[in-house]
Write a protein that holds these residues in place. Structure first.
Motif, mmCIF file in Angstrom:
data_model
loop_
_atom_site.group_PDB
_atom_site.id
_atom_site.type_symbol
_atom_site.label_atom_id
_atom_site.label_comp_id
_atom_site.label_asym_id
_atom_site.label_seq_id
_atom_site.Cartn_x
_atom_site.Cartn_y
_atom_site.Cartn_z
ATOM 1 N N PRO A 180 11.582 0.053 -4.053
ATOM 2 C CA PRO A 180 10.908 0.524 -2.834
ATOM 3 C C PRO A 180 9.543 1.132 -3.075
ATOM 4 O O PRO A 180 8.686 1.089 -2.186
ATOM 5 N N GLN A 181 9.302 1.664 -4.259
ATOM 6 C CA GLN A 181 8.003 2.276 -4.546
ATOM 7 C C GLN A 181 6.868 1.251 -4.604
ATOM 8 O O GLN A 181 5.698 1.630 -4.592
ATOM 9 N N ARG A 182 7.203 -0.041 -4.645
ATOM 10 C CA ARG A 182 6.165 -1.075 -4.783
ATOM 11 C C ARG A 182 5.624 -1.570 -3.441
ATOM 12 O O ARG A 182 4.747 -2.436 -3.418
ATOM 13 N N ALA A 183 6.122 -1.080 -2.328
ATOM 14 C CA ALA A 183 5.554 -1.483 -1.032
ATOM 15 C C ALA A 183 4.084 -1.099 -0.977
ATOM 16 O O ALA A 183 3.699 -0.007 -1.402
ATOM 17 N N ARG A 256 9.190 6.082 2.915
ATOM 18 C CA ARG A 256 9.107 7.385 2.267
ATOM 19 C C ARG A 256 8.976 7.259 0.758
ATOM 20 O O ARG A 256 8.255 8.023 0.118
ATOM 21 N N ALA A 257 9.671 6.297 0.165
ATOM 22 C CA ALA A 257 9.597 6.121 -1.285
ATOM 23 C C ALA A 257 8.216 5.648 -1.730
ATOM 24 O O ALA A 257 7.747 6.017 -2.814
ATOM 25 N N SER A 258 7.559 4.840 -0.902
ATOM 26 C CA SER A 258 6.262 4.263 -1.272
ATOM 27 C C SER A 258 5.076 5.053 -0.738
ATOM 28 O O SER A 258 3.932 4.801 -1.137
ATOM 29 N N GLY A 259 5.311 5.989 0.186
ATOM 30 C CA GLY A 259 4.213 6.735 0.781
ATOM 31 C C GLY A 259 3.341 5.889 1.682
ATOM 32 O O GLY A 259 2.147 6.170 1.851
ATOM 33 N N THR A 260 3.925 4.861 2.272
ATOM 34 C CA THR A 260 3.193 3.988 3.196
ATOM 35 C C THR A 260 3.847 4.071 4.575
ATOM 36 O O THR A 260 4.879 4.716 4.760
#
Length: 358
Positions: A180-183, A256-260
Motif C-alpha cells: 500500500p505504501q507504493r500508491a 493512509r499508508a501511502s499519504g495520498t
C-alpha cells in the motif's frame, strides 16, 4: 402515556449518549472484528506493540519474507461466517479463497495451505464433512495443496458450530513489489468486478430476506487474475481484496499508508442492481459491504488501459472497471464524486455493517 419533553428545556449535547461502541471500550466488541477503525486500533494498540517487529509493522494482507534465496508470501486468517452455507459458497470455500487471495495481493503464486478446524460438540458430522469437501474442492480449483492441519473440539455452547483457520505460503516473482505504501498520485484505481455480492448474499440467508432475485457470493480465487495483470507489467503498485469493511475500508487503508488521496467516480463503480436495491432497502452503503472474489488495484496510468484489458479477458475480471485515481489532494482521504455532481467523503468504517460474514 409518557409526558412530552418540555420544548423550552435546554438541550446539552454533552449529555447525549451513542449506542455505537466507543473507541476506549474496555472490553472486546463485535466492531473489533469488522475490518474498520476499531480493528485497526486493536491491531495497532495491542498486537503490534506485543510482537514488535518490522515485518509485522507493514500491516499488509500477507507478509513477504526472504528465505533461502526465495521470496515467500505468508498469511493466516480465521473464518467464522454465519450461516455456514450460503448462496454461492460456504465456510469451506471462504477458508481457501480468503487466504489464497491474501497471498495473491502480494503478487504471489499460492502453493500450500494449512487448515485448522475448531468444532463445537454436537455439530453434525455431515456438516463437518460438507465443509471439508468444499474446502478440498476450493483448494483444487485454486491450485494449492492442503499440506497440514489440526482439529480441536470445544464444549457445546462454547462455539458456533465450526470455525476454520487457514495459513498459506506462496512464491513472489522477482521484480514484484506490491504494497500500500507504493500508491502514487496519478495511479489509476481499478476494481475487478461488481461489489457487495458476498455481504448481501450472507445477510439474505441469515435474516431470511428475499429481494426478488437470488444474490450469490462472489467468493473465488484471484491468483490467476493477478498473474494475468502482472504479465502486462510487474510494476503494479498496490493490490487489495476488499473483504471486511468493503471497498471503502481498503481504499482508506491504502490512502493512509501511502499519504495520498483517492478520488472515485460514483457512476463508474460497478454495483449490481440487486445489491443496490438491497442496500437501499436496508440503509447500507455498498462501498462498505464485504466482497470475497474482488480486488482493487493501483496501477501506473500509462499501463492502466492494457492492465484493464487483461483483466476483462479473464473470467474473474470480465466486468472490471476504472473507478478513480490516486491524487495528491486530501492525503489520507477517499472522496467520491456523486452522480449529481457533488462530492462526499468515504470514511473508514468504525466497525462493520454486517458482522460474522467471513
Amino acid at each position: 402515556m409518557a409526558e412530552l419533553a418540555d420544548p423550552s428545556a435546554v438541550v446539552d449535547p454533552a449529555n447525549w449518549t451513542c449506542p455505537a461502541p466507543l473507541r476506549d471500550q474496555p472490553v472486546v466488541v463485535m466492531g473489533h472484528g469488522g475490518g474498520g477503525a476499531l480493528s485497526a486500533e486493536l491491531v495497532e494498540q495491542v498486537f503490534t506493540p506485543a510482537y514488535g517487529n518490522a515485518t509485522l509493522a507493514a500491516l499488509t494482507d500477507s507478509a513477504v519474507l526472504g528465505l533461502g534465496g526465495a521470496r515467500l508470501a505468508f498469511s493466516t486468517d480465521s473464518y467464522v461466517v454465519r450461516p455456514l452455507f450460503f448462496p454461492g459458497g460456504s465456510l469451506g470455500d471462504l477458508a481457501v479463497n480468503g487466504t489464497v487471495n491474501d497471498l495473491a495481493m502480494s503478487g504471489a503464486r499460492p502453493a500450500y495451505l494449512s487448515a485448522a478446524f475448531v468444532l463445537e460438540e454436537g455439530v453434525e458430522l455431515t456438516v463437518v464433512e460438507r465443509i471439508a469437501r468444499a474446502l478440498g474442492k476450493a483448494a483444487e480449483a485454486a491450485g494449492v495443496t492442503v499440506a497440514t492441519g489440526d482439529t480441536k473440539v470445544v464444549e457445546a455452547g462454547r462455539g458456533d458450530g465450526v470455525y476454520v483457520t487457514t495459513a498459506g505460503i506462496g512464491l513472489v516473482p522477482d521484480g514484484v513489489d506490491i504494497r500500500p505504501q507504493r500508491a502514487r498520485p496519478g495511479d489509476a484505481v481499478l476494481v475487478s468486478g461488481p461489489i457487495g455480492l458476498h455481504g448481501v448474499a450472507v445477510m439474505s440467508v441469515r435474516e431470511g430476506l428475499e429481494f426478488g432475485v437470488e444474490i450469490a457470493s462472489d467468493t473465488a480465487p484471484l491468483a490467476d487474475l493477478v498473474a494475468a495483470m502482472l504479465a502486462v507489467t510487474p510494476d503494479i503498485h498496490v493490490l487489495r481484496d476488499p473483504t471486511r469493511g468493503g471497498l471503502a475500508a481498503s481504499l482508506n487503508e491504502i490512502a493512509r499508508a501511502s499519504g495520498t488521496g483517492v478520488r472515485l467516480r460514483e457512476r463508474a463503480i460497478p454495483v449490481p442492481d440487486a445489491v443496490a436495491n438491497a442496500c437501499g432497502f436496508l440503509g447500507l452503503d455498498p462501498l462498505y459491504v464485504a466482497n470475497e472474489g474482488r480486488l482493487v488495484a493501483f496501477v501506473p496510468r500509462q499501463a492502466a488501459d492494457e492492465v484493464l484489458a487483461a483483466m476483462r479477458a479473464h473470467p474473474q475480471g470480465a466486468d472490471a472497471a476504472l473507478v478513480g485515481e490516486c491524487v495528491a489532494d486530501h492525503p489520507g482521504m477517499v472522496v467520491v464524486a456523486t452522480a449529481l455532481g457533488g462530492g462526499r467523503v468515504v470514511d473508514m468504517p468504525l466497525g462493520e455493517q454486517l458482522p460474522r460474514i467471513c
